[in-house]
Write an enzyme that holds these catalytic residues in place. Structure first.
Site, PDB file in Angstrom:
ATOM      1  N   GLU A 127      -6.284  -0.422  -4.304  1.00 12.55           N
ATOM      2  CA  GLU A 127      -5.808   0.533  -5.295  1.00 12.55           C
ATOM      3  C   GLU A 127      -5.693  -0.186  -6.625  1.00 12.55           C
ATOM      4  O   GLU A 127      -5.216  -1.325  -6.645  1.00 12.55           O
ATOM      5  CB  GLU A 127      -4.449   1.110  -4.909  1.00 12.55           C
ATOM      6  CG  GLU A 127      -4.028   2.224  -5.857  1.00 12.55           C
ATOM      7  CD  GLU A 127      -2.697   2.893  -5.470  1.00 12.55           C
ATOM      8  OE1 GLU A 127      -2.008   2.389  -4.563  1.00 12.55           O
ATOM      9  OE2 GLU A 127      -2.373   3.896  -6.104  1.00 12.55           O
ATOM     10  N   GLY A 268       4.417  -4.570  -5.614  1.00 13.63           N
ATOM     11  CA  GLY A 268       5.384  -4.726  -4.539  1.00 13.63           C
ATOM     12  C   GLY A 268       4.731  -4.684  -3.166  1.00 13.63           C
ATOM     13  O   GLY A 268       4.956  -5.560  -2.335  1.00 13.63           O
ATOM     14  N   ALA A 269       3.924  -3.651  -2.945  1.00 15.86           N
ATOM     15  CA  ALA A 269       3.311  -3.470  -1.637  1.00 15.86           C
ATOM     16  C   ALA A 269       2.260  -2.378  -1.725  1.00 15.86           C
ATOM     17  O   ALA A 269       2.165  -1.694  -2.731  1.00 15.86           O
ATOM     18  CB  ALA A 269       4.370  -3.077  -0.608  1.00 15.86           C
ATOM     19  N   MET A 270       1.495  -2.222  -0.645  1.00 16.72           N
ATOM     20  CA  MET A 270       0.382  -1.270  -0.674  1.00 16.72           C
ATOM     21  C   MET A 270       0.247  -0.558   0.662  1.00 16.72           C
ATOM     22  O   MET A 270       0.245  -1.198   1.713  1.00 16.72           O
ATOM     23  CB  MET A 270      -0.896  -2.040  -1.040  1.00 16.72           C
ATOM     24  CG  MET A 270      -2.120  -1.157  -1.115  1.00 16.72           C
ATOM     25  SD  MET A 270      -1.947   0.089  -2.426  1.00 16.72           S
ATOM     26  CE  MET A 270      -2.892   1.418  -1.709  1.00 16.72           C
ATOM     27  N   GLU A 271       0.075   0.754   0.559  1.00 19.98           N
ATOM     28  CA  GLU A 271       0.161   1.634   1.727  1.00 19.98           C
ATOM     29  C   GLU A 271      -1.148   1.819   2.489  1.00 19.98           C
ATOM     30  O   GLU A 271      -1.341   2.856   3.135  1.00 19.98           O
ATOM     31  CB  GLU A 271       0.666   3.011   1.261  1.00 19.98           C
ATOM     32  CG  GLU A 271      -0.325   3.829   0.391  1.00 19.98           C
ATOM     33  CD  GLU A 271      -0.136   3.697  -1.113  1.00 19.98           C
ATOM     34  OE1 GLU A 271       0.424   2.672  -1.552  1.00 19.98           O
ATOM     35  OE2 GLU A 271      -0.560   4.602  -1.852  1.00 19.98           O
ATOM     36  N   HIS A 304       9.102   3.278   1.647  1.00 20.89           N
ATOM     37  CA  HIS A 304       8.180   3.880   0.675  1.00 20.89           C
ATOM     38  C   HIS A 304       6.733   3.814   1.181  1.00 20.89           C
ATOM     39  O   HIS A 304       6.032   4.833   1.215  1.00 20.89           O
ATOM     40  CB  HIS A 304       8.321   3.146  -0.662  1.00 20.89           C
ATOM     41  CG  HIS A 304       7.412   3.648  -1.743  1.00 20.89           C
ATOM     42  ND1 HIS A 304       7.808   4.561  -2.687  1.00 20.89           N
ATOM     43  CD2 HIS A 304       6.120   3.342  -2.023  1.00 20.89           C
ATOM     44  CE1 HIS A 304       6.798   4.802  -3.508  1.00 20.89           C
ATOM     45  NE2 HIS A 304       5.751   4.073  -3.126  1.00 20.89           N
ATOM     46  N   GLU A 305       6.313   2.631   1.570  1.00 20.68           N
ATOM     47  CA  GLU A 305       4.915   2.485   2.003  1.00 20.68           C
ATOM     48  C   GLU A 305       4.676   3.282   3.283  1.00 20.68           C
ATOM     49  O   GLU A 305       3.630   3.899   3.448  1.00 20.68           O
ATOM     50  CB  GLU A 305       4.550   1.013   2.208  1.00 20.68           C
ATOM     51  CG  GLU A 305       4.809   0.096   1.010  1.00 20.68           C
ATOM     52  CD  GLU A 305       4.234   0.589  -0.298  1.00 20.68           C
ATOM     53  OE1 GLU A 305       3.193   1.284  -0.285  1.00 20.68           O
ATOM     54  OE2 GLU A 305       4.833   0.297  -1.358  1.00 20.68           O
ATOM     55  N   HIS A 308       4.243   6.931   2.521  1.00 20.12           N
ATOM     56  CA  HIS A 308       2.933   7.251   1.947  1.00 20.12           C
ATOM     57  C   HIS A 308       1.947   7.730   3.017  1.00 20.12           C
ATOM     58  O   HIS A 308       0.962   8.381   2.695  1.00 20.12           O
ATOM     59  CB  HIS A 308       2.329   6.004   1.277  1.00 20.12           C
ATOM     60  CG  HIS A 308       2.623   5.872  -0.186  1.00 20.12           C
ATOM     61  ND1 HIS A 308       2.516   6.920  -1.080  1.00 20.12           N
ATOM     62  CD2 HIS A 308       2.964   4.786  -0.936  1.00 20.12           C
ATOM     63  CE1 HIS A 308       2.800   6.487  -2.304  1.00 20.12           C
ATOM     64  NE2 HIS A 308       3.081   5.200  -2.246  1.00 20.12           N
ATOM     65  N   GLU A 327       3.031   9.157  -5.891  1.00 20.55           N
ATOM     66  CA  GLU A 327       4.069   8.172  -6.219  1.00 20.55           C
ATOM     67  C   GLU A 327       5.419   8.809  -6.526  1.00 20.55           C
ATOM     68  O   GLU A 327       6.446   8.387  -5.991  1.00 20.55           O
ATOM     69  CB  GLU A 327       3.603   7.271  -7.368  1.00 20.55           C
ATOM     70  CG  GLU A 327       2.388   6.410  -7.009  1.00 20.55           C
ATOM     71  CD  GLU A 327       2.570   5.568  -5.750  1.00 20.55           C
ATOM     72  OE1 GLU A 327       3.716   5.428  -5.277  1.00 20.55           O
ATOM     73  OE2 GLU A 327       1.548   5.055  -5.230  1.00 20.55           O
TER      74      GLU A 327
HETATM   75  N1  0A1 Z   1       0.556   2.310  -4.207  1.00 19.92           N
HETATM   76  C1  0A1 Z   1       1.427   1.184  -4.300  1.00 19.92           C
HETATM   77  C2  0A1 Z   1       1.405   0.520  -5.619  1.00 19.92           C
HETATM   78  C3  0A1 Z   1       0.273  -0.391  -5.918  1.00 19.92           C
HETATM   79  C4  0A1 Z   1      -0.594  -0.082  -6.926  1.00 19.92           C
HETATM   80  C5  0A1 Z   1      -1.598  -0.938  -7.288  1.00 19.92           C
HETATM   81  C6  0A1 Z   1      -1.708  -2.129  -6.616  1.00 19.92           C
HETATM   82  O1  0A1 Z   1      -2.703  -2.995  -7.015  1.00 19.92           O
HETATM   83  C7  0A1 Z   1      -2.462  -4.235  -7.397  1.00 19.92           C
HETATM   84  C8  0A1 Z   1      -0.860  -2.461  -5.606  1.00 19.92           C
HETATM   85  C9  0A1 Z   1       0.136  -1.575  -5.249  1.00 19.92           C
HETATM   86  C10 0A1 Z   1       2.841   1.674  -4.124  1.00 19.92           C
HETATM   87  O2  0A1 Z   1       3.219   2.680  -4.691  1.00 19.92           O
HETATM   88  O3  0A1 Z   1       3.605   1.035  -3.433  1.00 19.92           O
HETATM   89 ZN    ZN Z   2       3.887   4.184  -3.846  1.00 18.53          ZN
END
Ligand code: 0A1
Ligand code: ZN
Length: 883
Positions: A127, A268-271, A304-305, A308, A327
């Site tokens: 993402e 922070g993290a990724m779903e 949160h993740e 998602h 989001e």
């Molecule tokens: N979707 C994730 C946020 C996120 C967006 C971009 C990234 O790339 C570096 C990584 C994470 C969330 O809302 O937690």
């Molecule tokens: Zn998110």
């Protein structure tokens, strides 16, 4: 790195994709510097598109090795391939299979987008537009495909191989020393949710049985040796899974759910579907290394993740303008979860503080944009407080307007109507309208109009007629590209408090009661009249912060003092104290600027004394009330001619007065909260520590040597990081010999633990003294620091720029110069992190003239840099733009 200025992308230009991808078969052969990616895409023309169109695939820094169409190598003159795209001008008219072979160098990937390595572990981040760094692809969220991923690697180097979905095969590859794993994800997904991981990892395992009785394997992978610190994350995950079933009827859908914690991560993290990748600071925690705040963040982000999976993955976004669809909604969901797990009131106060400190500031400056933007150049720069935090507030307002049952009906309809789709905000809101037979067209302005609405309230009491009226006006200030605004739908929860501290019944002129205590504004100005009011009441407005607005009312200091003591809505008791403090602080800033004497005030001290000694109140709430508005809060409320030194002086004076005047009550509360109970990271224990440490900090603010000694004692004897860090934080704000001794000791104890060293870096970066800049410069050369690791950069340079108001804003401009130089040093390596650092300048126009000039010069210096990354350029250009 992309350096050319990206063309703006506009919402109004959206067109469905010409080609769809039904299946993706990836075969990835991991290698440190030459990873081979074979992608087999089953393409078909989109029946919804105007046929026949060329096939245009996105790429970013790719090296093409081979290309086949339906099994035959494509002649060189029938396609155009560059690092940044692949076009087939005359593809077949019907479906076909495209096989693409590319080479990538994960070890050289410092942007941490696409396939990269973190401490040797291969991992991915896709993402928003990272998949195009792995293979050529229509990299947009409305192209959803079923993925099968074969990963192979050297077995020594990467014994663990993970992908999205379920594991369908694995094994050794002869005597090559290599092995493979094949993962299949049956749920069609956009490319941004793709993930794979390969490395030497430890794991903790558990399981969860869903509401329909399916057993799901849960696995959390961490760097070897860190397994004992993953327990709280696992516990949070199980609670989140159970909560989503109960609160939203949402069940998990695969047989396995995995989390991988890595040390180098931009956010922070990724779903990613079934395979969340986390910044390790949001997974790893122990009593000795993590604070209560860390535990709370882990719980919230794990949830949160996970959430998602339904709001983002099962229903994804049609395009990146709809980012808040997943989001804002998912932040709303994780806040509800945390509120149910902890204290709803305290969580609300913390969320509102955060909203005001981040989103209100963004909304008031040159980077303001609507919750759903209509134009962007770099989508990476739109993962903002506006999209996330204000986006969550907008969803929350739907709940206020429709009630809990009406809100749930809308959510249920959304899940059933759009499951498996790439949806829009309009479709989301339409579900609430349809499920409740309501017209929400005016409400949509919350998504399209930027700027924080200003709501002004004037009250009149007519004793003879026994009526009380509120005349309410709303104005939405101009923001970039939006000079004039239309009125919004603003749900205001209110109460009229009588002298006995009880809410009076709210009856309208037509005799009807005000439902749920909520009045709804829809016009630029309107008057609400309440009847049968036998006394002049105290108006308690925007209870629980029902709408994310700036509210001003004709309340006197006496009114605020009354509400601080008696408002039946505890959120507004907190708010009344904050308003009292803000009035005093702003007056004193102006006094300081004009050389006049600052005043002391009894009102605020008396209000705090009453709250501090009220045993019915929960300790975490009392701690929040004792926390005075931050320097950034005061700067925001001032809005112009900001002099951070004057703000600092005004705030120090108030904290000094509180520490002095409430000394014995603070000492008593400190004593009561130090119960010696074993550490538990739950809300009750955390609340008691929050109050204890707030008392300690205020006692030290009085300048008392005994308080410094107490802090030193707490630092040395604490059995948990919360108390230890709080004591160190208090010490670090005082120029006493104990400070350096404690900092040195802390370093010795934790030098091998990067996540704890981040705390040590951040603490030093926020010391409000003139030699801090030199200290920070020195720390950038320290062996623990690295520009390549986003957590280190955020801890040191980020904390200095965002959380040290007086030193970042030094009148000589050296703070700005340091941050600008850091951005330039970083931007070729990691443009995303550099761009985020650059946003520290977003309020430059509100500064007093001398600092404004220096900040502008720093911005212009960055703007003129040759080879500036597109990400940084976007932030700098928007920051400097007029109007
Ligand atoms: N979707 C994730 C946020 C996120 C967006 C971009 C990234 O790339 C570096 C990584 C994470 C969330 O809302 O937690
Ligand atoms: Zn998110």
């Amino acid at each position: 790195m992309r350096t050319e200025q990206a063309l703006p992308v506009r919402l109004e230009d959206y067109r469905p994709p010409d080609w769809l991808v039904e299946t993706v078969d990836l075969d990835v052969s991991l290698d440190a510097s030459a990873t081979r990616v074979r992608a087999k895409l089953q393409l078909k023309p989109n029946p919804k598109a105007a046929a026949p169109a060329p096939v245009v695939l996105d790429g970013d820094g790719l090296k093409l090795v081979g290309l086949k169409l339906d099994g035959n190598a494509l002649p060189a003159d029938s396609f155009v391939a560059t690092a940044d795209g692949l076009t087939i001008p005359q593809p077949p008219h019907g479906p076909f299979v495209l096989e693409i072979e590319t080479l990538a160098d994960p070890s050289a990937n410092t942007q941490l987008m696409g396939l990269y390595r973190s401490n040797g572990t291969y991992c991915t981040q896709c993402e928003a537009e990272g998949f195009r760094r792995i293979t050529y692809f229509p990299d947009r969220p409305d192209v959803m495909a079923v993925y099968t991923t074969r990963i192979e690697a050297n077995k020594q180097e990467a014994p663990i191989l993970l992908g999205n979905g379920n594991l369908i095969a694995s094994g050794d590859i002869g005597a090559t020393g290599r092995h493979f794993a094949i993962w299949h994800d049956p749920f069609p997904k956009p490319a941004y949710l793709f993930a794979m991981v390969g490395g030497k990892l430890g794991v903790i395992e558990d399981s969860f049985t869903t509401m329909s009785g399916r057993k799901v394997a849960l696995k959390i992978y961490v760097e070897p040796g860190k397994e004992p610190r993953a327990g709280y994350a696992m516990d949070s995950l199980k609670r989140a899974m159970a909560w989503d079933e109960k609160a939203f009827g949402r069940e998990y859908d695969l047989d396995i759910f995995m989390i991988v914690a890595v040390s180098d991560f931009n956010m922070g993290a990724m779903e990613n579907k079934g395979l969340n990748v986390f910044n390790d600071k949001l997974v790893l925690a122990s009593q000795e290394t993590a604070t209560d705040a860390d535990f709370a963040s882990i719980e919230a982000v794990i949830a949160h993740e996970y959430f998602h999976n339904w709001t983002g993955n099962r229903i994804t976004c049609r395009d990146w303008f709809q980012l808040c669809l997943k989001e804002g909604l998912t932040v709303f969901r994780d806040r509800e979860f945390s509120s149910d797990q902890r204290s709803r009131l305290v969580k609300r106060i913390a969320d509102v503080r955060f909203l005001r400190s981040q989103q209100f500031v963004e909304d008031a400056g040159p980077l303001a944009h609507p919750v759903r933007p209509s134009i962007y150049r770099e989508i990476n720069n739109f993962y903002t407080a506006t999209v996330y935090e204000k986006g969550a507030e907008v969803v929350r307002m739907l709940k206020v307007l429709l009630g809990a049952a009406g809100f749930r009906k809308g959510m249920d309809l959304y899940f059933s109507r759009h499951d498996g789709e790439a949806a829009t905000i309009d479709q989301f809101v339409q579900c609430f309208a349809d499920a409740n037979a309501k017209d929400l067209s005016q409400f949509m302005r919350w998504y399209s109009q930027a700027g924080t609405p200003e709501v002004a309230v004037t009250s009149t009491y007519d004793a003879k007629a026994r009526t009380y009226s509120l005349e309410i006006a709303q104005v939405i200030p101009p923001t970039p590209g939006q000079p004039a605004k239309e009125p919004m739908v603003i749900p205001l929860a209110i109460g009229l408090v009588g002298h006995d501290g009880r809410d009076l019944p709210l009856t309208r002129k037509d005799g009807h009661a005000v439902a749920d205590g909520v009045i709804t504004l829809t016009k630029p100005a309107e008057t609400f009249v309440f009847t049968d009011i036998g006394e002049r009441p105290y108006p308690s407005l925007n209870r629980g912060f029902s709408a994310p607005v700036r509210l001003t009312a004709d309340l006197s200091v006496d009114d605020l003092r009354f509400l601080a003591a008696h408002d039946p809505d505890p959120f507004n008791r907190w708010q009344a104290v904050q308003s009292l403090a803000t009035t005093l602080l702003l007056d004193n800033v102006l006094a300081r600027r004009s050389g006049a004497a600052m005043r002391e005030d009894d009102g605020i001290i008396a209000a705090l004394a009453a709250i501090l000694t009220d045993e019915k109140l929960e300790p975490a709430f009392v701690a929040q009330t004792l926390a005075m508005p931050s320097e950034a809060d005061i700067a925001r409320d001032l809005g112009r001619d900001v002099d951070p030194d004057a703000i600092f002086a005004s705030r120090i004076a108030l904290r000094n007065a509180i520490g002095n005047r409430l000394g014995s009550a603070l000492r008593e509360a400190y004593r009561q909260m130090s119960d010696g109970a074993p550490y538990r990271p739950d809300a009750t224990g955390a609340g008691r520590r929050a109050l204890k440490n707030m008392c300690l900090d205020l006692l030290a603010a009085s300048g008392s040597a005994a308080a410094i000694a107490l802090a030193m004692r707490q630092y040395s004897t604490a059995d948990n990081m919360t108390d230890q860090m709080a004591a160190l934080g208090t010490l670090s704000f005082h120029n006493v010999p104990e400070r350096q001794a404690a900092l040195d000791d802390f370093y010795r104890r934790f030098s091998a633990d990067p996540l704890v060293i981040d705390k040590w870096l951040a603490l030093q970066a926020v010391i409000p003294e003139s030699d801090t800049l030199e200290r920070v410069r020195g720390l950038t050369r320290h062996s623990v620091f690295s520009l390549a690791n986003p957590n280190r950069v955020r801890a040191l340079i980020g904390a200095f720029a965002q959380a040290n108001q007086t030193q970042f804003n030094r009148a000589d401009g050296q703070g700005y110069a340091f941050v600008a130089d850091s951005v330039l040093a970083l931007q070729a390596k990691n443009p995303q992190i550099a761009a985020r650092l650059m946003t520290a300048f977003r309020s430059w126009r509100a500064l007093e003239p001398v600092r404004r000039g220096k900040a502008e010069a720093a911005l212009r210096g960055v703007a003129s840099w040759p080879g500036l990354s597109g990400d940084v350029k976007d932030i700098v250009d928007r920051s400097l733009a007029e109007g």
